[in-house]
Design a protein around this motif. Structure first.
Motif, PDB file in Angstrom:
ATOM      1  N   GLU A  29      41.765  44.938  48.346  1.00 34.56           N
ATOM      2  CA  GLU A  29      43.044  45.571  47.733  1.00 34.56           C
ATOM      3  C   GLU A  29      44.110  44.517  47.655  1.00 34.56           C
ATOM      4  O   GLU A  29      44.781  44.355  46.796  1.00 34.56           O
ATOM      5  N   ARG A  30      44.227  43.664  48.734  1.00 29.60           N
ATOM      6  CA  ARG A  30      45.352  42.601  48.864  1.00 29.60           C
ATOM      7  C   ARG A  30      44.803  41.299  48.756  1.00 29.60           C
ATOM      8  O   ARG A  30      45.635  40.343  48.853  1.00 29.60           O
ATOM      9  N   GLY A  31      43.767  40.945  48.426  1.00 31.53           N
ATOM     10  CA  GLY A  31      43.099  39.789  48.064  1.00 31.53           C
ATOM     11  C   GLY A  31      41.772  39.425  47.842  1.00 31.53           C
ATOM     12  O   GLY A  31      40.888  40.422  48.266  1.00 31.53           O
ATOM     13  N   LEU A  32      41.178  38.155  47.712  1.00 32.88           N
ATOM     14  CA  LEU A  32      39.977  37.772  47.450  1.00 32.88           C
ATOM     15  C   LEU A  32      39.611  36.789  48.661  1.00 32.88           C
ATOM     16  O   LEU A  32      40.344  35.918  48.880  1.00 32.88           O
ATOM     17  N   ALA A  33      38.355  37.028  49.504  1.00 28.39           N
ATOM     18  CA  ALA A  33      37.973  36.191  50.466  1.00 28.39           C
ATOM     19  C   ALA A  33      36.638  35.414  50.148  1.00 28.39           C
ATOM     20  O   ALA A  33      35.966  36.435  49.716  1.00 28.39           O
ATOM     21  N   GLU A  34      36.592  34.456  50.470  1.00 30.38           N
ATOM     22  CA  GLU A  34      35.157  33.730  50.389  1.00 30.38           C
ATOM     23  C   GLU A  34      34.843  33.268  51.817  1.00 30.38           C
ATOM     24  O   GLU A  34      35.572  32.292  52.117  1.00 30.38           O
ATOM     25  N   PRO A  56      51.355  42.531  45.855  1.00 27.81           N
ATOM     26  CA  PRO A  56      50.978  43.843  46.277  1.00 27.81           C
ATOM     27  C   PRO A  56      50.986  44.880  45.087  1.00 27.81           C
ATOM     28  O   PRO A  56      51.724  44.680  44.176  1.00 27.81           O
ATOM     29  N   ALA A  57      49.929  45.672  44.989  1.00 31.78           N
ATOM     30  CA  ALA A  57      49.699  46.614  43.997  1.00 31.78           C
ATOM     31  C   ALA A  57      49.445  46.016  42.514  1.00 31.78           C
ATOM     32  O   ALA A  57      49.396  46.759  41.476  1.00 31.78           O
ATOM     33  N   ALA A 189      43.844  40.627  39.291  1.00 29.81           N
ATOM     34  CA  ALA A 189      45.006  40.679  40.301  1.00 29.81           C
ATOM     35  C   ALA A 189      45.832  39.453  39.945  1.00 29.81           C
ATOM     36  O   ALA A 189      45.364  38.413  39.841  1.00 29.81           O
ATOM     37  N   GLU A 190      47.172  39.625  40.373  1.00 28.36           N
ATOM     38  CA  GLU A 190      48.044  38.513  40.280  1.00 28.36           C
ATOM     39  C   GLU A 190      48.041  37.841  41.770  1.00 28.36           C
ATOM     40  O   GLU A 190      48.032  38.601  42.521  1.00 28.36           O
ATOM     41  N   VAL A 191      48.013  36.458  41.552  1.00 31.94           N
ATOM     42  CA  VAL A 191      48.010  35.742  42.844  1.00 31.94           C
ATOM     43  C   VAL A 191      49.278  35.747  43.387  1.00 31.94           C
ATOM     44  O   VAL A 191      50.448  35.476  42.846  1.00 31.94           O
ATOM     45  N   ALA A 192      49.681  35.884  44.654  1.00 35.28           N
ATOM     46  CA  ALA A 192      50.848  35.906  45.305  1.00 35.28           C
ATOM     47  C   ALA A 192      51.317  34.466  45.429  1.00 35.28           C
ATOM     48  O   ALA A 192      50.332  33.658  45.858  1.00 35.28           O
ATOM     49  N   VAL A 193      52.316  34.085  45.631  1.00 38.82           N
ATOM     50  CA  VAL A 193      52.694  32.754  46.055  1.00 38.82           C
ATOM     51  C   VAL A 193      52.678  32.498  47.545  1.00 38.82           C
ATOM     52  O   VAL A 193      52.679  33.194  48.203  1.00 38.82           O
ATOM     53  N   ARG A 194      51.625  31.449  47.463  1.00 39.98           N
ATOM     54  CA  ARG A 194      51.146  31.157  48.973  1.00 39.98           C
ATOM     55  C   ARG A 194      52.170  29.996  49.680  1.00 39.98           C
ATOM     56  O   ARG A 194      52.929  29.196  49.129  1.00 39.98           O
TER      57      ARG A 194
END
Length: 194
Positions: A29-34, A56-57, A189-194
């Motif tokens: 729900e909060r990201g994509l992990a590889e 978020p969301a 989903a929109e990527v959050a600023v890292r």
């Protein structure tokens, strides 16, 4: 991985090339992990975890259903289920490098184009739309399980601003394209600023 990306929405995993260590992709729900097998600085087996956090969301989904149909009247069915005489059969659709508003194409590997070419056109378009609209594709991957008759599929494309992910099931794939049926969930989903 779940601690980094939140509750699991979808995932796939398999033992990577040596068969000893797993490769996994988790959509949360909060990201994509590889998680990729690698070697650390001492030459020992290790796992590289790459996480793309989401705004978020921002995770949304759409369901794509393609039902089997009769052959189109007046012509033979093409690979994509359209009348082969209409000039649209084959890889001219999104899986073959769809043209965007600026006339560009999504820079996909031949393997990824081949995989996407089997999916319904709407699913291909939903996966690629951010990258036709200006987002830069950083990476992507896919996995499938099954045979020439039925497949379970997973795929993601990750850019600087968006992540798209599709998963689902197809049946009747060994015959003419118009006889295939699919049920896929396309997520973005929109990527959050890292």
């Amino acid at each position: 991985m779940e601690a980094r990306v939140g509750p699991v929405v979808d995932w796939w995993a398999y033992c990577h090339r040596g068969g000893e260590r797993p490769y996994a992709v988790v959509l949360g729900e909060r990201g994509l992990a590889e998680c990729t097998p690698t070697v650390n600085d001492r030459g020992r087996p290790a796992q590289l975890l790459t996480v793309v956090p989401f705004v978020p969301a921002s995770l949304r989904h759409a369901v794509v259903v393609r039902k089997a149909s009769r052959a189109p009247f007046g012509g033979k069915a093409g690979r994509d289920g359209k009348d082969a005489t209409d000039g649209k059969a084959g890889t001219d659709g999104p899986g073959g490098g769809e043209r965007g508003r600026g006339g560009g194409t999504v820079p996909l590997s031949a393997r990824m184009r081949g995989f996407l070419g089997h999916l319904p056109e709407e699913a291909q378009a939903r996966l690629q739309w951010p990258f036709l609209g200006g987002d830069v594709l950083d990476r992507g991957d896919f996995h499938y399980r099954g045979d020439e008759h039925a497949l379970d599929v997973w795929c993601y494309l990750a850019g600087r601003r968006w992540v798209t992910f599709v998963s689902g099931h197809g049946t009747g794939l060994s015959g003419p394209a118009h006889r295939a049926s699919w049920r896929l969930v396309c997520r973005r989903a929109e990527v959050a600023v890292r």
